[in-house]
Scaffold this active site. Sequence first.
Site, PDB file in Angstrom:
ATOM      1  N   HIS A 221       0.815  -1.211   0.000  1.00  0.00           N
ATOM      2  CA  HIS A 221       0.000   0.000   0.000  1.00  0.00           C
ATOM      3  C   HIS A 221       0.849   1.261   0.000  1.00  0.00           C
ATOM      4  O   HIS A 221       0.331   2.376   0.067  1.00  0.00           O
ATOM      5  CB  HIS A 221      -0.903  -0.027   1.247  1.00  0.00           C
ATOM      6  CG  HIS A 221      -2.085   0.865   1.182  1.00  0.00           C
ATOM      7  ND1 HIS A 221      -2.398   1.773   2.170  1.00  0.00           N
ATOM      8  CD2 HIS A 221      -3.056   0.994   0.252  1.00  0.00           C
ATOM      9  CE1 HIS A 221      -3.490   2.429   1.851  1.00  0.00           C
ATOM     10  NE2 HIS A 221      -3.918   1.976   0.706  1.00  0.00           N
ATOM     11  N   LYS A 223       3.317   4.426  -1.022  1.00  0.00           N
ATOM     12  CA  LYS A 223       3.478   5.377  -2.117  1.00  0.00           C
ATOM     13  C   LYS A 223       4.812   6.086  -1.889  1.00  0.00           C
ATOM     14  O   LYS A 223       4.922   6.971  -1.035  1.00  0.00           O
ATOM     15  CB  LYS A 223       2.355   6.406  -2.158  1.00  0.00           C
ATOM     16  CG  LYS A 223       0.967   5.829  -2.420  1.00  0.00           C
ATOM     17  CD  LYS A 223       0.244   5.446  -1.176  1.00  0.00           C
ATOM     18  CE  LYS A 223      -1.158   4.941  -1.498  1.00  0.00           C
ATOM     19  NZ  LYS A 223      -1.816   4.297  -0.354  1.00  0.00           N
ATOM     20  N   ASP A 228      17.355  10.218  -7.627  1.00  0.00           N
ATOM     21  CA  ASP A 228      18.801  10.429  -7.500  1.00  0.00           C
ATOM     22  C   ASP A 228      19.309  10.245  -6.063  1.00  0.00           C
ATOM     23  O   ASP A 228      20.394  10.710  -5.719  1.00  0.00           O
ATOM     24  CB  ASP A 228      19.191  11.825  -8.002  1.00  0.00           C
ATOM     25  CG  ASP A 228      18.998  11.960  -9.507  1.00  0.00           C
ATOM     26  OD1 ASP A 228      18.918  10.911 -10.185  1.00  0.00           O
ATOM     27  OD2 ASP A 228      18.901  13.100 -10.007  1.00  0.00           O
ATOM     28  N   HIS A 397      -9.098  11.570   1.885  1.00  0.00           N
ATOM     29  CA  HIS A 397      -8.294  10.370   1.703  1.00  0.00           C
ATOM     30  C   HIS A 397      -6.948  10.463   2.419  1.00  0.00           C
ATOM     31  O   HIS A 397      -6.169   9.512   2.417  1.00  0.00           O
ATOM     32  CB  HIS A 397      -8.072  10.114   0.207  1.00  0.00           C
ATOM     33  CG  HIS A 397      -7.521   8.766  -0.103  1.00  0.00           C
ATOM     34  ND1 HIS A 397      -6.205   8.555  -0.483  1.00  0.00           N
ATOM     35  CD2 HIS A 397      -8.086   7.540  -0.083  1.00  0.00           C
ATOM     36  CE1 HIS A 397      -6.006   7.269  -0.700  1.00  0.00           C
ATOM     37  NE2 HIS A 397      -7.127   6.629  -0.455  1.00  0.00           N
ATOM     38  N   LYS A 399      -4.157  10.378   5.283  1.00  0.00           N
ATOM     39  CA  LYS A 399      -3.930   9.586   6.491  1.00  0.00           C
ATOM     40  C   LYS A 399      -2.926  10.369   7.335  1.00  0.00           C
ATOM     41  O   LYS A 399      -1.721  10.294   7.124  1.00  0.00           O
ATOM     42  CB  LYS A 399      -3.362   8.200   6.160  1.00  0.00           C
ATOM     43  CG  LYS A 399      -4.181   7.425   5.099  1.00  0.00           C
ATOM     44  CD  LYS A 399      -3.601   7.598   3.725  1.00  0.00           C
ATOM     45  CE  LYS A 399      -4.088   6.585   2.715  1.00  0.00           C
ATOM     46  NZ  LYS A 399      -5.508   6.508   2.531  1.00  0.00           N
ATOM     47  N   ASP A 404      -0.087  17.196  19.973  1.00  0.00           N
ATOM     48  CA  ASP A 404       0.573  18.195  20.836  1.00  0.00           C
ATOM     49  C   ASP A 404       1.389  19.235  20.072  1.00  0.00           C
ATOM     50  O   ASP A 404       2.341  19.804  20.627  1.00  0.00           O
ATOM     51  CB  ASP A 404       1.482  17.498  21.855  1.00  0.00           C
ATOM     52  CG  ASP A 404       0.684  16.766  22.926  1.00  0.00           C
ATOM     53  OD1 ASP A 404      -0.554  16.896  22.936  1.00  0.00           O
ATOM     54  OD2 ASP A 404       1.302  16.050  23.734  1.00  0.00           O
TER      55      ASP A 404
END
Length: 479
Positions: A221, A223, A228, A397, A399, A404
């Site tokens: 899952h 991404k 470089d 979408h 996450k 604090d």
Amino acid sequence: MTAYLTSWFSTGLLLLDIVIVATLLPTVVQQRRESGATLAWVLVIVFLPFIGLLIFWVFGTTRLHLRRRKRRRVEEKLANTLQQVQVCLNGQQHIHGIPPSLLKLVNKLDEIGPVGGNAVDIMREGEQLFDTLEQAFAAATQHIHLIYYIWEADYTGERLRNALVQAAQRGVTVRLLVDDVGSRQANARFFAPLLVAGGQVERFLKVNVLSRQLNLNNRNHRKVVIIDGTLAFTGGMNVGDVYAGRGEPWQDLHARIQGPVVYTLQEVFCQDWYHATGEDLVSEVYFPAIAIANAGTIHAQFLASGPADERWQAIHTVLFAAMNLANTRIWIETPYFVPDRPILMALQTAALRGVDVRLLLPGKSDHPLVLYAGRSFIDDLLAAGVRVFEMYQAMPHAKAVMIDSNFATLGSANMDQRSFRLNFEGNIFFYSSEIASKMEQDFLNACANTQEVTEAQRCKISKRQRLAESIARLLAPLL
């Protein structure tokens, strides 16, 4: 005769049911899942043996034996370079505003801990991210490494593919690893131009219906993009029109990163690539010394977790610990909210302690069963003082978790049991008031377009909806 055949057939089915139950139950119990998940599997197998057998064959296996490069092997090959990284870490065992116990924990999880000297840009708009990626691809001189769960065969997918084609034609090494389930639409024909240009495209945990294990339950899952060895991108956005804002409105978060933490993202790519291909990329070419230069002032840590992790579920462990150490606020944005018992208790007890706990959730979802399962927890959270906001104008979408005003994270992990235990996930953690404050302001801006859920509203929901939520909650350990 007909009655005899019917009786014989019924007896055969009963015996087959018994064989299925007797075979699967010991396997389920020995997997040592959480008690709720184990009970759910037991109920499905006992009362629906044939369906349970099929579902367990497809989704029940969680233990994976991956080809793994040991960290000490990496250290042997990159001793000089990694020594420079360790120099960067010296004196960073104490970060202002971060509890020492939390720092001790995160240092143990990956043997590196938070790394200082990073520059970070947070992006909310997909179109901005894809423009930035195109520019970065065009500026690449040596290599581009990518991991994506979903790569759609649409306008945006073609746009990014063509940008990689142009880079490969210039002589840049392009390696793209896509999940075989999430990126089914982007087939070999779609990626043919990139292959012709000299790029490499591999699929993670290929699905084979003839194999004993389909691996549908354990997907990559993550991404991740590394360019470089000095520039990286990670977050919640896959490649597709929906993430670019072309069509149904979605809101997401992604980060552009420069600095020493890029090393960790590169190492995660090398690990996943090694499993998919057997090719070991551990080389100073992909871990250049320039990457550890001080690009900024942010302390960051990239943590990866997955079903192959033998000991710690790193992302879940850090979030649980940070929530329990929170003093002022815990703000969470997630599209899929199906908490396990520890996370639920952490949020409730934090709210009861007077911590400002807020959840930003979707009002509608592309996964209705997950939506109803998540809503089944809202009453318990509201009773403890947690504030819940639902967004209807767009699909949130992102996450993200902010605690604090000095700790924040974004990445691929949802606040659900699938992300914490079944999928291969990756989150970037920021130990920085600068980034946490920016993400908190972004959270407040997003909440301005939401509806707050109240206990009075929840008392008015129909019996039908409450029943749907209760049924979905029974399946929560399997979602």
